[in-house]
Write an enzyme that holds these catalytic residues in place. Structure first.
Site, short mmCIF file in Angstrom:
data_model
loop_
_atom_site.label_atom_id
_atom_site.label_comp_id
_atom_site.label_asym_id
_atom_site.label_seq_id
_atom_site.Cartn_x
_atom_site.Cartn_y
_atom_site.Cartn_z
N LEU A 196 25.36 -59.72 -64.93
CA LEU A 196 26.67 -59.75 -65.56
C LEU A 196 27.76 -60.16 -64.59
O LEU A 196 28.65 -60.94 -64.94
CB LEU A 196 26.99 -58.39 -66.19
CG LEU A 196 28.25 -58.33 -67.04
CD1 LEU A 196 28.21 -59.38 -68.15
CD2 LEU A 196 28.41 -56.95 -67.64
N VAL A 231 27.68 -63.92 -64.16
CA VAL A 231 28.26 -64.57 -65.34
C VAL A 231 29.77 -64.45 -65.30
O VAL A 231 30.50 -65.41 -65.58
CB VAL A 231 27.67 -63.97 -66.63
CG1 VAL A 231 28.39 -64.50 -67.87
CG2 VAL A 231 26.17 -64.25 -66.72
N HIS A 232 30.26 -63.28 -64.92
CA HIS A 232 31.70 -63.04 -64.80
C HIS A 232 32.31 -63.99 -63.76
O HIS A 232 33.37 -64.57 -63.99
CB HIS A 232 31.92 -61.58 -64.39
CG HIS A 232 33.35 -61.18 -64.27
ND1 HIS A 232 34.21 -61.14 -65.33
CD2 HIS A 232 34.06 -60.79 -63.18
CE1 HIS A 232 35.40 -60.75 -64.92
NE2 HIS A 232 35.33 -60.53 -63.61
N ALA A 233 31.63 -64.19 -62.65
CA ALA A 233 32.10 -65.08 -61.60
C ALA A 233 32.18 -66.51 -62.12
O ALA A 233 33.15 -67.24 -61.86
CB ALA A 233 31.20 -65.00 -60.38
#
Length: 113
Positions: free
Chosen positions: A77, A80-82
């Protein structure tokens, strides 16, 4: 560079997020300065935004190189956030540059009157 794991990977991903956020923040500051017609400040913020964007992109490129298209870098996660941060920052920077160009043109036209 070897495959990153654990806290090294987390630190690397956080570096990407921080630099992408800095790029977007500097671009937004440039837009605020453009609204006030502070063109030197605009250029300074755009330069800082570009430098932070390059740092974020360099981190992203190194992660892609480490992965070698084989899933060597774990996708979680935070990763993906990065990615969301860097893509949003890149888009914001491009759109803001276009808006600043419009502000400059409007300012030049108003000076001609």
């Amino acid at each position: 560079m070897s495959v990153l794991t654990g806290s090294d990977l987390e630190s690397t991903v956080m570096e990407l997020i921080i630099n992408a956020g800095e790029s977007k923040s500097q671009a937004m500051e440039a837009l605020r300065a453009a609204k006030s017609k502070n063109w030197d400040e605009v250029d300074e913020h755009l330069t800082l935004s570009a430098a932070a964007s390059k740092r974020a992109h360099d981190v992203q490129t190194s992660l892609i190189g480490l992965d070698e298209g084989e899933g060597k870098v774990p996708v979680n996660l935070i990763m993906v956030h990065a990615q969301d941060h860097i893509m949003t920052a890149m888009l914001a920077k491009e759109m803001i540059a276009e808006m600043i160009d419009l502000h400059r043109k409007i300012d030049q036209l108003s000076d001609q009157k």
